[in-house]
Every structure is written in C-alpha cells, then in structure tokens.
Design a protein around this motif. Structure first.
Motif, PDB file in Angstrom:
ATOM      1  N   GLY A   1       0.810  -1.211   0.000  1.00  0.00           N
ATOM      2  CA  GLY A   1       0.000   0.000   0.000  1.00  0.00           C
ATOM      3  C   GLY A   1       0.842   1.258   0.000  1.00  0.00           C
TER       4      GLY A   1
ATOM      5  N   ASN B   1      -0.300   2.452  -3.596  1.00  0.00           N
ATOM      6  CA  ASN B   1      -1.601   3.119  -3.551  1.00  0.00           C
ATOM      7  C   ASN B   1      -1.629   4.466  -4.263  1.00  0.00           C
ATOM      8  OD1 ASN B   1      -2.638   0.978  -2.131  1.00  0.00           O
ATOM      9  ND2 ASN B   1      -3.477   2.208  -0.470  1.00  0.00           N
TER      10      ASN B   1
ATOM     11  N   ILE C   1      -4.686  11.046  -2.054  1.00  0.00           N
ATOM     12  CA  ILE C   1      -4.447   9.786  -1.352  1.00  0.00           C
ATOM     13  C   ILE C   1      -5.748   9.227  -0.783  1.00  0.00           C
ATOM     14  CG2 ILE C   1      -3.857  10.871   0.867  1.00  0.00           C
ATOM     15  CD1 ILE C   1      -2.383   7.630  -0.689  1.00  0.00           C
TER      16      ILE C   1
ATOM     17  N   THR D   1      -7.166   5.635  -1.691  1.00  0.00           N
ATOM     18  CA  THR D   1      -7.498   4.692  -0.625  1.00  0.00           C
ATOM     19  C   THR D   1      -8.918   4.154  -0.792  1.00  0.00           C
ATOM     20  OG1 THR D   1      -6.024   5.866   0.910  1.00  0.00           O
ATOM     21  CG2 THR D   1      -7.645   4.374   1.877  1.00  0.00           C
TER      22      THR D   1
ATOM     23  N   THR E   1      -9.121   1.963  -4.090  1.00  0.00           N
ATOM     24  CA  THR E   1      -8.354   0.728  -3.914  1.00  0.00           C
ATOM     25  C   THR E   1      -9.090  -0.225  -2.987  1.00  0.00           C
ATOM     26  OG1 THR E   1      -6.238   1.879  -4.234  1.00  0.00           O
ATOM     27  CG2 THR E   1      -6.152  -0.262  -3.152  1.00  0.00           C
ATOM     28  N   PHE E   2      -9.634   0.327  -1.901  1.00  0.00           N
ATOM     29  CA  PHE E   2     -10.378  -0.501  -0.950  1.00  0.00           C
ATOM     30  C   PHE E   2     -11.636  -1.084  -1.599  1.00  0.00           C
ATOM     31  CE2 PHE E   2     -12.996  -1.342   2.860  1.00  0.00           C
ATOM     32  CZ  PHE E   2     -12.082  -2.089   3.590  1.00  0.00           C
TER      33      PHE E   2
ATOM     34  N   SER F   1      -6.871   2.546  -9.669  1.00  0.00           N
ATOM     35  CA  SER F   1      -6.735   2.159  -8.264  1.00  0.00           C
ATOM     36  C   SER F   1      -7.643   0.981  -7.922  1.00  0.00           C
ATOM     37  CB  SER F   1      -7.051   3.353  -7.357  1.00  0.00           C
ATOM     38  OG  SER F   1      -6.129   4.403  -7.554  1.00  0.00           O
TER      39      SER F   1
ATOM     40  N   GLY G   1      -4.441  -0.142   2.840  1.00  0.00           N
ATOM     41  CA  GLY G   1      -4.922   1.222   2.980  1.00  0.00           C
ATOM     42  C   GLY G   1      -4.124   2.020   3.987  1.00  0.00           C
TER      43      GLY G   1
ATOM     44  N   GLY H   1      -0.755   3.010   2.560  1.00  0.00           N
ATOM     45  CA  GLY H   1      -0.877   4.131   1.639  1.00  0.00           C
ATOM     46  C   GLY H   1      -1.073   5.453   2.351  1.00  0.00           C
ATOM     47  N   LEU H   2      -1.895   5.458   3.397  1.00  0.00           N
ATOM     48  CA  LEU H   2      -2.178   6.689   4.122  1.00  0.00           C
ATOM     49  C   LEU H   2      -0.963   7.204   4.895  1.00  0.00           C
ATOM     50  CD1 LEU H   2      -5.738   5.892   5.515  1.00  0.00           C
ATOM     51  CD2 LEU H   2      -5.166   7.630   3.802  1.00  0.00           C
TER      52      LEU H   2
ATOM     53  N   SER I   1       3.075   7.115   1.885  1.00  0.00           N
ATOM     54  CA  SER I   1       3.092   7.343   0.435  1.00  0.00           C
ATOM     55  C   SER I   1       3.820   8.613   0.016  1.00  0.00           C
ATOM     56  CB  SER I   1       1.654   7.407  -0.105  1.00  0.00           C
ATOM     57  OG  SER I   1       1.071   6.136  -0.160  1.00  0.00           O
TER      58      SER I   1
END
Length: 319
Positions: A18, A22, A41, A45, A48-49, A185, A220, A223-224, A227
């Motif tokens: 991630g 991401n 982002i 997220t 992607t989720f 994504s 997730g 990524g948060l 990134s």
C-alpha cells in the motif's frame, strides 16, 4: 506460532504494498495540481479498498497464484516456512524501495523472494523459465508500450486543441482524470489483494473473506501513512505536468492495465504508470531522464535483491 507469524508477515507485505502502490493511480492528479495530496491519497485509498472488497466478494475465483507452485515442487511450495520467507523478503524489498522513494513492482519482489527461497530449498532445479514470463517480458514491454502510447495520446490531444482551437473544459478534464485514477486504483486493489492473500491460503483458521478484508485494511494504512516519498517521485520528480498531460498519462495507464488483465498480457502496472508519466513529459521536453534511469536501474535490481533476501530469510527460518 509459525502460522500466526505468517499472517503477521503477510500483513506487513500488504502494508508495504500500500505504501508503494496506492498513490500510483493518483500521482498525475497531484502532479498536475488538479487536487491536493490529501484528496489524492484519500481517493486512492477509497477506490483501492473498493477493489479489495470486490475481490472479497468474488472469492477464490480471482485469487492469484503467487504460492511458488511451478517454480519448485509442491511439497516445498506449500510449506509454511517457504511462505513466511516470501512474505518477509518481499515486504522488506518493497518497504526499502518505498523509503528511498522508488516505485517498484510488488509482483517482481514476490517472484524474487520465491526464487531466493527456492534456490536455498531446491537448488538450481527451480524453474527459471518463469522469470521470462513474469519478469523479463514485463520489464521490456511495459515501459516501451506505455511511453509510446502516452506520448502519442498527449501529442494528439495537444495538436487537435491548437489546430481546431478547442476550448477544453477543465471540469470535464478533471472529471475524466478522477475517473481514470479511480479505475486504475480499483483494478490494482482487485489484483493485489487477491495476489497477496494467496500467501496465507495454507492457514485454515482464517476465512478467505476475513483475510482479504484484513489485507485490504493493511494496504490502505500503508498508503495513508507512507506514500509521501512515492508521491514526490511520481508527481514531481519524473516530470512537471499540466492537466492535459496528467489525464493523458492516466487514461493510457488505465486502458493498458485493463487490457493486460483481460488478455493476460505480461505487463507491470507499476512500470506502465511510471512510464506513462515519463512519456507525456518527453513530449514537452520536461521529463527528467536522470530520475527515470534511476528508476529503471531499481527495477533491474529489484528481483535480485528480493532473491537474496528471500534466500537468507528462508535459511534463517530453517535454522
């Protein structure tokens, strides 16, 4: 304890994935100043989720085979120690690249880790032909195709806008940009969640859906939280870009990813995303070739580094 360790290591891999992956779908949104980093982002997220949840719904029908089968005998490929070594080694490889700001292919890291563990477990009898299909072909094809198509589509749009005196509506362009970023994504979440979960399929205690959701959450979170450096590289260092360049790169990335998934073409989503951005930068002579060559070098050494770490990790686990 070994199986619990495997699950934790797989979550570590998902977090690293991630962190590195991401932002790739929304890099052009931020790079073209269409939106802020925070909004980009969050959009990555969310979409992607959504892809990860779809993978959960579809279940085993789309789970990718990244278990080592076909590389070495099933008796070794099914061993918890092998899976644990692969999860740890590929996770470390991806996280190392992330801390340095280099976008890399998680798939190549997984393959490298499998070969490293396989070489220690089975020697030179591992199936090296797999490398051609999953490493060499994507490395050769992805950048060439993405650079050519992204440069071409941007040149065409730019030419028509000047020739026909098009008044391009920014709201329409931005909407297309968000949609293409979301599609990319979503597709990545669908693909990578099912790919990573294959590592823990040998654990009967966890349900497939539960494992997928947990992995999606780890992706997730990565990524948060991690990134920023990947965002800096892909959004600003490869090239500066305007809205048209950004949406051109993203549309080509989305189309190629979808076509590759549908027809089983050996391309890397990471290589496509990075090369598309580089391609639109070449047209305006703003591309930073030095940075792109650095990234290419990292792509080349990605697999051998993962192989070395995979071999060492598997040996340590045996001891």
């Amino acid at each position: 304890m070994l199986l619990i360790s495997l699950f934790i290591a797989t979550l570590f891999l998902a977090y690293a994935n991630g962190a590195n992956d991401n932002f790739k779908g929304v890099a052009t949104l931020f790079g073209s100043r269409t939106t802020s980093y925070q909004t980009a982002i969050l959009w990555a997220t969310f979409t992607t989720f959504a892809g990860s949840l779809t993978a959960t719904y579809l279940g085993r029908t789309i789970v990718k085979e990244f278990t080592g089968k076909g590389i070495l005998p099933d008796a070794i490929a099914n061993a918890p120690e092998f899976h644990l070594a692969v999860a740890i080694a590929s996770g470390l490889t991806v996280l190392l690249a992330t801390t340095m700001g280099f976008p890399i292919s998680t798939s190549h890291s997984l393959i490298g880790a499998m070969f490293g563990a396989g070489l220690v477990a089975f020697g030179l009898q591992v199936n090296f032909a797999i490398l051609g299909i999953y490493f060499i072909f994507p490395l050769l094809l992805s950048p060439i195709i993405a650079i050519a198509f992204s440069a071409g589509i941007y040149s065409l749009i730019n030419y028509l806008s000047i020739r026909l005196n098009w008044q391009l509506n920014h709201k329409i362009i931005d909407t297309l940009h968000y949609i293409s970023a979301g599609i990319f994504s979503f597709a990545r979440g669908l693909n990578d969640t099912s790919k990573i979960v294959s590592i823990v399929l040998i654990i009967d205690y966890f349900s497939l859906s539960g494992a997928m959701i947990t992995i999606a959450m780890a992706m997730g979170l990565g990524g948060l939280l991690n990134s920023q450096k990947i965002a800096e590289t892909m959004s600003t260092k490869i090239t500066s870009m305007n809205r048209i360049q950004g949406v051109s790169a993203n549309i080509i990335t989305s189309i190629l990813v979808i076509l590759a998934s549908n027809f089983g073409l050996p391309v890397s989503t990471t290589h496509v995303a990075v090369s598309s951005i580089f391609g639109v930068g070449l047209v305006g002579s703003k591309a930073n070739k030095y940075i792109f060559y650095q990234i290419l070098l990292v792509w080349l050494v990605n697999l051998p580094i993962a192989t070395i770490i995979g071999g060492i990790t598997y040996r340590l686990l045996q001891g």
